[in-house]
Design an enzyme around this catalytic site. Structure first.
Site, short mmCIF file in Angstrom:
data_model
loop_
_atom_site.label_atom_id
_atom_site.label_comp_id
_atom_site.label_asym_id
_atom_site.label_seq_id
_atom_site.Cartn_x
_atom_site.Cartn_y
_atom_site.Cartn_z
N ASP A 44 0.91 -1.14 0.00
CA ASP A 44 0.00 0.00 0.00
C ASP A 44 0.94 1.19 0.00
OD1 ASP A 44 -1.44 2.29 0.86
OD2 ASP A 44 -3.04 0.97 1.53
N HIS A 45 1.08 1.87 -1.14
CA HIS A 45 2.19 2.82 -1.25
C HIS A 45 2.06 3.98 -0.26
CE1 HIS A 45 -0.47 5.10 -3.96
NE2 HIS A 45 0.32 6.14 -3.77
N LYS A 49 5.09 6.39 2.31
CA LYS A 49 5.28 7.85 2.30
C LYS A 49 5.94 8.28 3.61
CE LYS A 49 1.35 8.87 -0.71
NZ LYS A 49 1.85 9.56 -1.88
N ASP A 102 -10.67 2.26 -4.66
CA ASP A 102 -9.38 2.73 -5.17
C ASP A 102 -8.56 3.45 -4.10
OD1 ASP A 102 -7.62 3.24 -7.49
OD2 ASP A 102 -8.15 5.35 -7.22
N HIS A 107 -5.66 3.01 1.13
CA HIS A 107 -4.80 4.09 1.58
C HIS A 107 -5.38 4.85 2.79
CE1 HIS A 107 -2.97 3.07 -2.11
NE2 HIS A 107 -3.62 3.89 -2.90
C1 BG6 Z 1 -3.52 4.79 -6.41
C2 BG6 Z 1 -4.86 4.92 -7.07
O1 BG6 Z 1 -3.47 3.65 -5.60
O2 BG6 Z 1 -3.28 5.96 -5.62
C3 BG6 Z 1 -4.93 6.19 -7.92
O3 BG6 Z 1 -5.11 3.79 -7.90
C4 BG6 Z 1 -4.58 7.39 -7.08
O4 BG6 Z 1 -6.21 6.35 -8.50
C5 BG6 Z 1 -3.26 7.17 -6.36
O5 BG6 Z 1 -4.48 8.50 -7.96
C6 BG6 Z 1 -2.98 8.30 -5.39
O6 BG6 Z 1 -1.68 8.20 -4.92
P1 BG6 Z 1 -0.83 9.47 -4.54
O7 BG6 Z 1 0.46 8.93 -4.03
O8 BG6 Z 1 -0.69 10.31 -5.78
O9 BG6 Z 1 -1.64 10.19 -3.48
#
Ligand code: BG6
Length: 356
Positions: A44-45, A49, A102, A107
């Site tokens: 989960d990126h 952060k 999404d 997130h």
């Molecule tokens: C992704 C989603 O996981 O996260 C995208 O699939 C979204 O739709 C993105 O734009 C948002 O990530 P960040 O790091 O730009 O906030």
């Protein structure tokens, strides 16, 4: 192929959340056929952060925040993750997903976990992930009849931003022209545990909003007895944790307006993460990949936590599917989502404008 036949030591799974509770459980079971849980690295990126990790340091390395971090002193918690981008050529994927799947189920729920968790005993993968899972276990479940009032969904419509015409969501390539997929969602919920009893949490995320910002706002309760007159610009204390962009922490508090009378105005104590270092902070994926190579799963989602987060979100999807009369509100691209999302936060509304 069985577990004993795989020579792999670690597996990274991108988009490990499935599309609903059932598919998430199925995916977890399939993975466990071949790998042990501690070999699985679910990305989960948001956890990669820097400022999300800084939340742990802010909370647990300072003596001043933790004593206040509970229902005795906090009146509400707000989390916004706004994007100014739209679906950017991913209409086909997004139309089967929507903001809830999404962004919110993964997130934003991880952010909720970091804000609301109890102090872990040590900083390691299991201790932290145990605490996050406990937060998800304590989320008050939604009954079907609670959804329309506590969950607001919206979809962006055609608009003009800075003189340029912007197409509505239904006219994006790959999107069904009658689509009822939400590009905005706002939710009010409670965490039923000792720390957070009675404190409402508000989270919202959306595409084609006025700006890109992810921030957590901790609203503190006001003093028990008001001695001073407030000027129109003053309010209660807020601690704002900016996850992106311009990562940092902002504390809002009252000061005497210079002059003859005792009048209070709100001022800012503002820390920008960029002041701390000239060194390049690794991107979320760089950090996560390095951690995986080093065998550290602290910033990866664990299977049981993913399922618990889904248990909370699934009733929303079910209610939307079975009750088409639950409205999906339109909002012009470039605005802060449907006006109805403001009514979730009685009286006060969301922090506006974000970023200041
Ligand atoms: C992704 C989603 O996981 O996260 C995208 O699939 C979204 O739709 C993105 O734009 C948002 O990530 P960040 O790091 O730009 O906030």
């Amino acid at each position: 192929m069985s577990k004993s036949e795989t020579n792999f030591r670690r597996l990274i799974v991108e988009k490990p959340f499935g599309t609903d509770l059932e598919s998430a459980k199925k995916l977890n079971l399939q993975l466990l056929n071949y790998f042990d849980e501690d070999q699985i690295y679910r990305i989960d990126h948001y956890l990669g952060k820097e400022t999300v990790q800084n939340l742990l340091v802010t909370r647990f390395s300072n003596g001043i925040f933790e004593p206040l971090w509970n229902h005795n002193y906090i009146s509400r918690v707000e989390i916004t993750s706004a994007e100014s981008l739209g679906v950017e050529g991913r209409g086909g994927y997004y139309d089967n997903s929507g903001a809830l799947r999404d962004m919110l189920q993964n997130h934003m729920m991880q952010l909720v976990g970091f804000v609301a968790m109890e102090p872990p005993v040590v900083i390691d993968a299991n201790a932290i992930r145990n605490e996050i899972t406990k937060v998800f276990q304590s989320l008050r479940p939604f009954k079907e009849n609670m959804i329309a009032k506590n969950v607001i969904r919206g979809q962006y419509s055609e608009s003009v931003i800075k003189g340029e015409k912007v197409v509505g969501y239904r006219n994006e390539p790959g999107v069904d022209q009658f689509s009822r997929t939400e590009t905005f969602v706002a939710v009010k919920f409670f965490i039923d545990n000792w720390r957070w009893a009675g404190v409402p949490f508000y989270i919202r995320t959306g595409k084609k909003l006025p700006t890109r910002v992810t921030e957590i706002v901790i609203h503190f309760k006001s003093v028990p007895h008001h001695l001073f007159r407030k000027s129109s610009s003053s309010g209660n204390n807020q601690l704002i944790i900016r996850i992106q962009p311009d990562e940092g922490i902002l504390l809002k508090f009252g000061m005497k307006t210079p002059g003859a009378r005792f009048e209070v105005q709100t001022v800012n104590m503002d820390f920008h993460y960029s002041d701390l270092t000239d060194t390049k902070v690794p991107s979320a994926y760089e950090r996560l990949l390095l951690d995986c190579m080093q065998g550290d799963a602290t910033l990866y989602a664990r299977g049981d936590a993913v399922e618990k987060a889904w248990e909370f979100v699934q009733p929303i999807i079910n209610a939307w599917e079975t009750n088409p009369e639950i409205p999906i509100f339109g909002y012009p691209a470039g605005t802060w989502g449907p006006e109805h999302s403001d009514s979730l936060i009685k009286g006060a509304g969301w922090r506006f404008p974000c970023k200041i």
